[in-house]
Design a protein around this motif. Structure first.
Motif, PDB file in Angstrom:
ATOM      1  N   LEU A 161       1.113  -1.033   0.597  1.00 12.22           N
ATOM      2  CA  LEU A 161      -0.509  -0.338   0.030  1.00 12.22           C
ATOM      3  C   LEU A 161       0.968   2.084  -0.130  1.00 12.22           C
ATOM      4  O   LEU A 161       0.012   2.315  -0.385  1.00 12.22           O
ATOM      5  N   GLY A 162       2.174   1.431   0.489  1.00 18.42           N
ATOM      6  CA  GLY A 162       2.545   2.317   0.348  1.00 18.42           C
ATOM      7  C   GLY A 162       3.569   2.601  -0.715  1.00 18.42           C
ATOM      8  O   GLY A 162       3.503   3.466  -1.459  1.00 18.42           O
ATOM      9  N   ALA A 163       3.736   1.425  -2.060  1.00 18.45           N
ATOM     10  CA  ALA A 163       4.328   2.146  -2.793  1.00 18.45           C
ATOM     11  C   ALA A 163       3.202   2.727  -3.885  1.00 18.45           C
ATOM     12  O   ALA A 163       3.576   3.623  -4.374  1.00 18.45           O
ATOM     13  N   TYR A 164       1.899   1.991  -3.145  1.00 19.96           N
ATOM     14  CA  TYR A 164       0.448   2.530  -4.103  1.00 19.96           C
ATOM     15  C   TYR A 164       0.564   3.895  -4.047  1.00 19.96           C
ATOM     16  O   TYR A 164       0.021   5.091  -4.561  1.00 19.96           O
ATOM     17  N   ALA A 165       0.575   4.324  -2.554  1.00 14.94           N
ATOM     18  CA  ALA A 165       0.369   5.599  -1.740  1.00 14.94           C
ATOM     19  C   ALA A 165       1.274   6.739  -3.234  1.00 14.94           C
ATOM     20  O   ALA A 165       0.949   7.710  -3.042  1.00 14.94           O
ATOM     21  N   ASP A 166       2.622   6.365  -3.085  1.00 14.53           N
ATOM     22  CA  ASP A 166       3.359   6.835  -3.378  1.00 14.53           C
ATOM     23  C   ASP A 166       3.896   6.966  -5.105  1.00 14.53           C
ATOM     24  O   ASP A 166       3.852   8.356  -5.173  1.00 14.53           O
TER      25      ASP A 166
END
Length: 653
Positions: free
Chosen positions: A576-581
């Motif tokens: 989810l961190g990669a998606y958010a960034d």
């Protein structure tokens, strides 16, 4: 309560050791125990005190408060029926109804010590006679014990004063020894037992296809009478604590003080922020070999892994402004850099580190860059720049496992039979489930980013940066071959023969999430649309799109089946961190983007409060609805990335 509550709780000690079990009190894993000590922090984790089984006698009524599951299928006793409340934070606390009275139990692992304190207090009600059966073990936490009738633990009574008692315990001559101390308002009587309790059942191990039956040794029974307001404190320690003053009450104070310190993070206060910051603290531990901070990848069974550490570092330490710990972590792993690679894993028992990773080292560049940007610490950049220069050189001329930059297109290629190198690292015997040999997309996104980081560092340190700029531009151009106009997204891997693998996996997100990207915003919009449509779930992206060959939406069964589907559909919340960034990089930090991210983190925040291990975030979830949590019940990068994305939504830009 009609059935035992088998959700888990966790209390860590900052060394890799912990106390953990279920809300009901039943141990459902081989990893559960009250004193699981890290004898060589953070490794050699050893189960010493398995549990305390409590019986309260009020007048003529007997209340068995323990809950045990047995291989026969029986649950006995059923102490969960007397449990009226449980609170996991900041100190796991149980409230039992004992007739008209109320008995409260607390468990606190001591910060910085291989020790756990357990207290029982009769808050209200008539006098209670409390009997505590002390059930011990002595084994590696990955193992299990099968006792023998002739096997007797060594017990030695030690001098104590007043209402205190002390006992030194060892399973055999030469086994790790530990002490059990107790103190109560009224005299307590300890009676040695020396009896094996046979065939505890661990259903979580059975579900994993592993041995699920174990024996525990009853050292003895502690008998104490409590009047209203009275309490008894016990301390189990694998360290030579010389005097009693480390009571449970003081242990609780130590836990609360540490909680106050870590909650001083620069996040607007809220229950979600506090729970996430507290969860993050559980993974930051000391490594004895370097006397520095490291990161436990996940409880209960993982140690400190290079990849997990570098990915989790920004969320665990930078989001919370714990720059000193971040600096120590970066130095800890830098000490083990060998032939251009960081270790993938430190084994539990002091063996040589393993270097089977292509991306952990590249995540180091990203973590150091983020650390530098937020802390302004030029000293560490100056210190580690020569090491990073060596890393680039090794990658250009060739490192382990055929890791080498291809001079034709500037991209990083890696892989050899029988070795798993990317984060999709499941292996069964010699079978690498997702080999991804060639040029993986996220590895090359990280490689491009590392070269760009080196150019920035070189310029800042007044070193010629032209070499790194040339290498970065070459890699940027080479990455264009990942784009598939036919599919509208990036290939997952460019194979050694130059063919692109169109398997839809979340790895393509990193080509847009990292600070340096080779692609346009328009391409980013196409990728985000595909990810939302085919990969994204309420708990993060799937590791493989449904309908793809090999997709399996349920992580269950024995070790073979679980490992074979580990990256074949399971949801990984850390992504989810990669998606958010990627979303922020493509669209900007707009109110609409922040609103979407708040919606994305909400299910994981509810999970943290109510499922699996209360107060933490699971390693994976099933790919198919209802997306049951699975894997490790408390995973560092799951917590770290959730915390980091949550901070995006509540903190100023």
């Amino acid at each position: 309560m009609d059935r035992p509550d088998l959700r888990e709780w966790l209390s860590t000690n900052g060394l890799g050791g912990y106390a953990s079990a279920t809300v009901s009190g039943a141990n459902t894993r081989r990893y559960h125990g009250l004193l699981v000590a890290a004898l060589e922090p953070p490794g050699r984790r050893t189960v010493l005190l398995s549990r305390l089984d409590e019986t309260a006698i009020v007048g003529g009524e007997v209340y068995d408060l323990a809950t045990n599951l047995w291989a026969s299928g029986i649950t006995a006793p059923e102490g969960f029926r007397h449990l009226t409340a449980f609170e996991p934070e900041p100190v796991p606390t149980w409230t039992f109804g004992v007739g008209p009275g109320r008995l409260v139990k607390r468990v606190a692992s001591l910060p910085g010590h291989n020790a756990v304190a357990v207290s029982y207090q009769l808050e209200v009600g008539p006098p209670v006679r409390l009997e505590l059966k002390v059930l011990a073990n002595s084994r590696d936490f990955h193992g299990d014990t099968h006792g023998r009738p002739d096997w007797r633990f060594v017990q030695e009574r030690l001098p104590a004063e007043g209402g205190a008692g002390r006992l030194r315990v060892a399973a055999w001559d030469g086994a790790p020894s530990w002490t059990l101390s107790w103190h109560s308002d009224a005299p307590a009587d300890y009676r040695p037992s020396g009896q094996w309790y046979w065939s505890y059942a661990y259903p979580e191990e059975a579900a994993r296809g592993l041995n699920s039956v174990e024996d525990n040794y009853c050292l003895g029974i502690l008998d104490v009478r409590l009047a209203a307001g009275g309490r008894v404190d016990l301390l189990a320690s694998a360290e030579p604590l010389d005097c009693w003053p480390t009571t449970d009450e003081l242990a609780e104070q130590a836990v609360r003080r540490r909680r106050e310190q870590v909650l001083a993070a620069a996040l607007p206060p809220s229950r979600a922020s506090e729970r996430l910051v507290a969860a993050a603290d559980q993974f930051l531990v000391r490594r004895a070999s370097t006397d520095g901070t490291t990161v436990i990848a996940g409880y209960p069974w993982f140690g400190d892994w290079g990849r997990d550490t570098m990915i989790a570092l920004p969320g665990l330490t930078l989001t919370t402004q714990r720059f000193a710990e971040a600096r120590e972590i970066l130095r800890t792993f830098a000490r083990y850099c060998d032939r251009g690679l960081l270790p993938n894993r430190f084994p539990d028992h002091g063996e040589a580190p393993e270097y089977n990773t292509v991306d952990a080292t590249l995540w180091w560049f990203h973590a150091l860059d983020r650390y530098w940007r937020l802390s302004g610490d030029d000293t560490l950049v100056h210190e580690q720049f020569p090491l990073l220069t060596g890393v680039i050189d090794w990658h250009l001329r060739g490192a382990r496992h055929c890791i080498r930059a291809d001079p034709a297109d500037g991209l990083l290629q890696a892989g050899e039979p029988g070795v798993q190198l990317t984060w999709m690292d499941a292996r069964i015997g010699d079978w690498v489930v997702t080999p991804r040999y060639g040029k993986p997309v996220e590895v090359n996104a990280l490689w491009l980013n590392a070269l760009s980081v080196m150019a920035r560092f070189a310029e800042h340190l007044s070193v010629d940066a032209s070499r790194y700029r040339r290498l970065a531009e070459h890699a940027r151009q080479g990455m264009q071959q990942f784009w598939s106009a036919e599919h509208g997204y990036l290939f997952d891997v460019i194979s050694p023969n130059g063919a692109g693998d169109p398997t839809l996996r979340p790895n393509l997100l990193f080509a847009f999430s990292l600070p340096t990207s080779a692609f346009t915003r328009e391409q980013g919009e196409q990728v985000l649309a595909v990810v939302r449509e085919r990969l994204l779930t309420p708990y993060g992206p799937r590791s493989l799109a449904p309908g793809s060959p090999g997709y399996d939406g349920h992580y269950a069964g024995d070790a073979f089946h679980r490992d074979s589907v580990y990256h074949q559909g399971a949801v990984w919340p850390w992504l989810l961190g990669a998606y958010a960034d990627a979303l922020v990089n493509v669209r900007g930090r707009t109110p609409a983007v922040l609103g979407e991210l708040r919606e994305r983190v909400a299910p994981l925040l509810r999970h943290l409060e109510a499922e699996a291990c209360l107060g933490s975030v699971s390693e994976i979830f099933d790919g198919d609805p209802p997306h049951a949590p699975n894997g490790c019940v408390a995973q560092a990068w799951s917590v770290a990335e959730l915390l980091r994305v949550h901070a995006m939504t509540v903190s100023p830009a």
